[in-house]
Structure formats: structure tokens, C-alpha cells
Design a protein around this motif. Structure first.
Motif, PDB file in Angstrom:
ATOM      1  N   SER A  24       3.382   1.737  -6.044  1.00  0.00           N
ATOM      2  CA  SER A  24       3.860   1.136  -7.231  1.00  0.00           C
ATOM      3  C   SER A  24       5.345   1.593  -7.426  1.00  0.00           C
ATOM      4  O   SER A  24       5.636   2.518  -7.013  1.00  0.00           O
ATOM      5  CB  SER A  24       3.010   1.418  -8.215  1.00  0.00           C
ATOM      6  OG  SER A  24       3.237   2.789  -8.633  1.00  0.00           O
ATOM      7  N   ILE A  25       5.993   0.673  -8.250  1.00  0.00           N
ATOM      8  CA  ILE A  25       7.409   0.935  -8.439  1.00  0.00           C
ATOM      9  C   ILE A  25       7.303   0.902 -10.036  1.00  0.00           C
ATOM     10  O   ILE A  25       6.686   0.042 -10.692  1.00  0.00           O
ATOM     11  CB  ILE A  25       8.340  -0.001  -7.900  1.00  0.00           C
ATOM     12  CG1 ILE A  25       8.224  -1.437  -8.339  1.00  0.00           C
ATOM     13  CG2 ILE A  25       8.723   0.341  -6.521  1.00  0.00           C
ATOM     14  CD1 ILE A  25       9.399  -2.235  -7.915  1.00  0.00           C
ATOM     15  N   GLU A  26       8.315   1.447 -10.801  1.00  0.00           N
ATOM     16  CA  GLU A  26       8.381   1.460 -12.130  1.00  0.00           C
ATOM     17  C   GLU A  26       9.502   0.852 -12.644  1.00  0.00           C
ATOM     18  O   GLU A  26      10.762   1.347 -11.902  1.00  0.00           O
ATOM     19  CB  GLU A  26       8.182   2.982 -13.008  1.00  0.00           C
ATOM     20  CG  GLU A  26       8.073   2.660 -14.240  1.00  0.00           C
ATOM     21  CD  GLU A  26       7.753   4.026 -14.823  1.00  0.00           C
ATOM     22  OE1 GLU A  26       7.569   4.063 -16.232  1.00  0.00           O
ATOM     23  OE2 GLU A  26       8.079   5.298 -14.289  1.00  0.00           O
ATOM     24  N   ILE A  27       9.739   0.108 -13.585  1.00  0.00           N
ATOM     25  CA  ILE A  27      10.955  -0.534 -14.045  1.00  0.00           C
ATOM     26  C   ILE A  27      10.891  -0.390 -15.722  1.00  0.00           C
ATOM     27  O   ILE A  27       9.953  -0.901 -16.279  1.00  0.00           O
ATOM     28  CB  ILE A  27      11.152  -1.993 -13.632  1.00  0.00           C
ATOM     29  CG1 ILE A  27      11.247  -2.326 -12.141  1.00  0.00           C
ATOM     30  CG2 ILE A  27      12.232  -2.848 -14.499  1.00  0.00           C
ATOM     31  CD1 ILE A  27      11.207  -3.798 -11.735  1.00  0.00           C
ATOM     32  N   LYS A  28      11.875   0.233 -16.016  1.00  0.00           N
ATOM     33  CA  LYS A  28      12.066   0.644 -17.366  1.00  0.00           C
ATOM     34  C   LYS A  28      12.856  -0.433 -18.046  1.00  0.00           C
ATOM     35  O   LYS A  28      14.027  -0.764 -17.717  1.00  0.00           O
ATOM     36  CB  LYS A  28      12.552   1.790 -17.763  1.00  0.00           C
ATOM     37  CG  LYS A  28      11.516   2.992 -17.618  1.00  0.00           C
ATOM     38  CD  LYS A  28      12.124   4.454 -17.777  1.00  0.00           C
ATOM     39  CE  LYS A  28      11.148   5.536 -17.365  1.00  0.00           C
ATOM     40  NZ  LYS A  28      10.154   5.769 -18.261  1.00  0.00           N
ATOM     41  N   MET A  29      12.690  -1.071 -19.106  1.00  0.00           N
ATOM     42  CA  MET A  29      12.929  -2.198 -20.175  1.00  0.00           C
ATOM     43  C   MET A  29      13.073  -1.953 -21.516  1.00  0.00           C
ATOM     44  O   MET A  29      11.938  -1.502 -21.896  1.00  0.00           O
ATOM     45  CB  MET A  29      12.390  -3.393 -19.709  1.00  0.00           C
ATOM     46  CG  MET A  29      12.452  -4.032 -18.365  1.00  0.00           C
ATOM     47  SD  MET A  29      14.099  -4.579 -17.875  1.00  0.00           S
ATOM     48  CE  MET A  29      14.165  -6.307 -18.885  1.00  0.00           C
ATOM     49  N   PRO A  30      13.918  -2.382 -22.150  1.00  0.00           N
ATOM     50  CA  PRO A  30      14.073  -2.171 -23.910  1.00  0.00           C
ATOM     51  C   PRO A  30      12.917  -3.290 -24.222  1.00  0.00           C
ATOM     52  O   PRO A  30      12.908  -4.322 -23.681  1.00  0.00           O
ATOM     53  CB  PRO A  30      15.360  -2.639 -24.150  1.00  0.00           C
ATOM     54  CG  PRO A  30      16.025  -3.137 -23.066  1.00  0.00           C
ATOM     55  CD  PRO A  30      15.402  -2.919 -21.788  1.00  0.00           C
ATOM     56  N   ALA A  31      12.018  -2.707 -25.263  1.00  0.00           N
ATOM     57  CA  ALA A  31      10.846  -3.700 -25.825  1.00  0.00           C
ATOM     58  C   ALA A  31      10.846  -3.572 -27.277  1.00  0.00           C
ATOM     59  O   ALA A  31      11.475  -2.749 -27.588  1.00  0.00           O
ATOM     60  CB  ALA A  31       9.836  -3.265 -24.881  1.00  0.00           C
ATOM     61  N   GLY A  32      10.546  -4.639 -27.557  1.00  0.00           N
ATOM     62  CA  GLY A  32      10.388  -4.773 -29.118  1.00  0.00           C
ATOM     63  C   GLY A  32       8.852  -4.656 -29.573  1.00  0.00           C
ATOM     64  O   GLY A  32       7.936  -4.111 -28.910  1.00  0.00           O
ATOM     65  N   GLU A  33       8.556  -5.285 -30.677  1.00  0.00           N
ATOM     66  CA  GLU A  33       7.034  -5.123 -31.219  1.00  0.00           C
ATOM     67  C   GLU A  33       6.200  -5.965 -30.151  1.00  0.00           C
ATOM     68  O   GLU A  33       6.808  -6.977 -29.692  1.00  0.00           O
ATOM     69  CB  GLU A  33       6.809  -5.773 -32.484  1.00  0.00           C
ATOM     70  CG  GLU A  33       7.690  -4.828 -33.541  1.00  0.00           C
ATOM     71  CD  GLU A  33       7.607  -5.617 -35.054  1.00  0.00           C
ATOM     72  OE1 GLU A  33       6.642  -6.066 -35.282  1.00  0.00           O
ATOM     73  OE2 GLU A  33       8.444  -5.147 -35.789  1.00  0.00           O
ATOM     74  N   GLY A  34       4.944  -5.680 -30.253  1.00  0.00           N
ATOM     75  CA  GLY A  34       4.005  -6.102 -29.548  1.00  0.00           C
ATOM     76  C   GLY A  34       4.201  -6.104 -27.773  1.00  0.00           C
ATOM     77  O   GLY A  34       3.719  -6.934 -27.071  1.00  0.00           O
ATOM     78  N   ASP A  35       5.022  -5.153 -27.457  1.00  0.00           N
ATOM     79  CA  ASP A  35       5.270  -4.834 -26.077  1.00  0.00           C
ATOM     80  C   ASP A  35       6.001  -5.939 -25.460  1.00  0.00           C
ATOM     81  O   ASP A  35       5.955  -6.314 -24.320  1.00  0.00           O
ATOM     82  CB  ASP A  35       4.141  -4.422 -25.159  1.00  0.00           C
ATOM     83  CG  ASP A  35       3.735  -3.237 -25.690  1.00  0.00           C
ATOM     84  OD1 ASP A  35       4.234  -2.347 -26.194  1.00  0.00           O
ATOM     85  OD2 ASP A  35       2.465  -2.902 -25.402  1.00  0.00           O
ATOM     86  N   LYS A  36       6.861  -6.700 -26.233  1.00  0.00           N
ATOM     87  CA  LYS A  36       7.664  -7.818 -25.621  1.00  0.00           C
ATOM     88  C   LYS A  36       8.775  -7.272 -25.138  1.00  0.00           C
ATOM     89  O   LYS A  36       9.752  -6.772 -26.034  1.00  0.00           O
ATOM     90  CB  LYS A  36       7.762  -8.941 -26.679  1.00  0.00           C
ATOM     91  CG  LYS A  36       8.344 -10.455 -26.277  1.00  0.00           C
ATOM     92  CD  LYS A  36       8.128 -11.268 -27.379  1.00  0.00           C
ATOM     93  CE  LYS A  36       8.985 -12.506 -27.010  1.00  0.00           C
ATOM     94  NZ  LYS A  36       8.397 -13.541 -25.893  1.00  0.00           N
ATOM     95  N   LEU A  37       9.403  -7.663 -24.025  1.00  0.00           N
ATOM     96  CA  LEU A  37      10.424  -7.184 -23.481  1.00  0.00           C
ATOM     97  C   LEU A  37      11.822  -7.837 -24.135  1.00  0.00           C
ATOM     98  O   LEU A  37      11.572  -9.364 -24.179  1.00  0.00           O
ATOM     99  CB  LEU A  37      10.485  -7.311 -22.020  1.00  0.00           C
ATOM    100  CG  LEU A  37       9.451  -6.598 -21.101  1.00  0.00           C
ATOM    101  CD1 LEU A  37       9.702  -6.937 -19.721  1.00  0.00           C
ATOM    102  CD2 LEU A  37       9.746  -5.161 -21.607  1.00  0.00           C
ATOM    103  N   PHE A  38      12.836  -7.284 -24.194  1.00  0.00           N
ATOM    104  CA  PHE A  38      14.241  -8.032 -24.440  1.00  0.00           C
ATOM    105  C   PHE A  38      14.826  -8.579 -23.273  1.00  0.00           C
ATOM    106  O   PHE A  38      15.194  -7.502 -22.623  1.00  0.00           O
ATOM    107  CB  PHE A  38      15.113  -7.043 -25.243  1.00  0.00           C
ATOM    108  CG  PHE A  38      14.514  -6.682 -26.624  1.00  0.00           C
ATOM    109  CD1 PHE A  38      14.131  -7.249 -27.619  1.00  0.00           C
ATOM    110  CD2 PHE A  38      14.400  -5.400 -26.873  1.00  0.00           C
ATOM    111  CE1 PHE A  38      13.854  -7.037 -28.626  1.00  0.00           C
ATOM    112  CE2 PHE A  38      14.302  -4.688 -27.902  1.00  0.00           C
ATOM    113  CZ  PHE A  38      13.910  -5.665 -29.122  1.00  0.00           C
ATOM    114  N   GLY A  39      14.457  -9.448 -22.816  1.00  0.00           N
ATOM    115  CA  GLY A  39      14.840 -10.050 -21.442  1.00  0.00           C
ATOM    116  C   GLY A  39      13.354 -10.240 -20.567  1.00  0.00           C
ATOM    117  O   GLY A  39      12.612 -10.353 -21.424  1.00  0.00           O
ATOM    118  N   SER A  40      13.648 -10.182 -19.136  1.00  0.00           N
ATOM    119  CA  SER A  40      12.652 -10.357 -18.420  1.00  0.00           C
ATOM    120  C   SER A  40      13.086  -9.555 -17.328  1.00  0.00           C
ATOM    121  O   SER A  40      14.092  -9.333 -16.770  1.00  0.00           O
ATOM    122  CB  SER A  40      12.226 -11.803 -18.143  1.00  0.00           C
ATOM    123  OG  SER A  40      13.222 -12.364 -17.572  1.00  0.00           O
ATOM    124  N   VAL A  41      11.889  -9.050 -16.396  1.00  0.00           N
ATOM    125  CA  VAL A  41      12.155  -8.578 -15.098  1.00  0.00           C
ATOM    126  C   VAL A  41      12.087  -9.509 -14.122  1.00  0.00           C
ATOM    127  O   VAL A  41      11.346 -10.655 -14.012  1.00  0.00           O
ATOM    128  CB  VAL A  41      10.765  -7.692 -14.571  1.00  0.00           C
ATOM    129  CG1 VAL A  41      11.046  -7.196 -13.476  1.00  0.00           C
ATOM    130  CG2 VAL A  41      10.657  -6.553 -15.782  1.00  0.00           C
TER     131      VAL A  41
END
Length: 98
Positions: A24-41
Motif C-alpha cells: 500500500s501507499i499513503e497519501i496525506k491530504m487536508p480534510a474537513g468535517e466528515g473526512d471530506k478532502l479539500f480537493g481530490s486524489v
């Protein structure tokens, strides 16, 4: 022609082994409430993460299977190789700590 096809097939199998050895690989992204990402992978982000792990894959070969990754979680994606060969990879999207 057959020799070239065999070389490509061997290169694809080698790449498949490298990808699946990662597990597996891990990508860290900024996220808000409800685990919704700011943007997308995107597949480009996944390609960059794979490259930093020492595996070079063209971004157009990374298939997100019609899904846009916009939530924190674990996703199984497919990396197309040669002919009908494909490698599966687990992508873990986690919250970026501030």
C-alpha cells in the motif's frame, strides 16, 4: 517483433512485482468535517507517490475505476501494464496534520 513483445511482457511482470510488493501507499491530504478532502486524489498524485517509492508508472496507466477519491479511506486501484496484465495497489488516504 516477438522478442520485443517478450521484453515488454517481462518488464510488465517486473513492474507488477514491484507494485504489489509495496502492498500500500499513503497519501496525506487536508480534510474537513466528515473526512471530506479539500480537493481530490488524482492519478498524477498516485504516480508521484509511487515514484518517490522507487516505482515509475505513467499516470495514464493508473485506473481509479470511475471513482474520484474525495474521502479519507482505503481504496484499491488498478495499474494497467502490458496487454491485459494489471497490478492492484492499495491507496490509503489519510488526514494531513496541521
Amino acid at each position: 517483433i516477438e522478442k520485443r513483445k517478450e521484453e515488454k511482457r517481462q518488464a510488465a511482470l517486473s513492474l507488477k512485482e514491484k507494485i504489489e510488493a509495496l502492498e500500500s501507499i499513503e497519501i496525506k491530504m487536508p480534510a474537513g468535517e466528515g473526512d471530506k478532502l479539500f480537493g481530490s486524489v488524482t492519478n498524477a498524485m498516485i504516480a508521484d507517490t509511487l515514484l518517490s517509492a522507487g516505482v515509475e508508472v505513467e499516470r495514464k496507466k493508473i485506473e481509479l475505476m470511475g471513482q474520484v477519491i474525495k474521502l479519507i479511506g482505503t481504496y484499491n486501484i488498478k495499474v494497467k501494464l502490458y496487454n491485459n496484465e494489471a497490478a492492484s495497489l492499495k491507496v490509503v488516504v489519510s488526514r494531513e496534520e496541521k
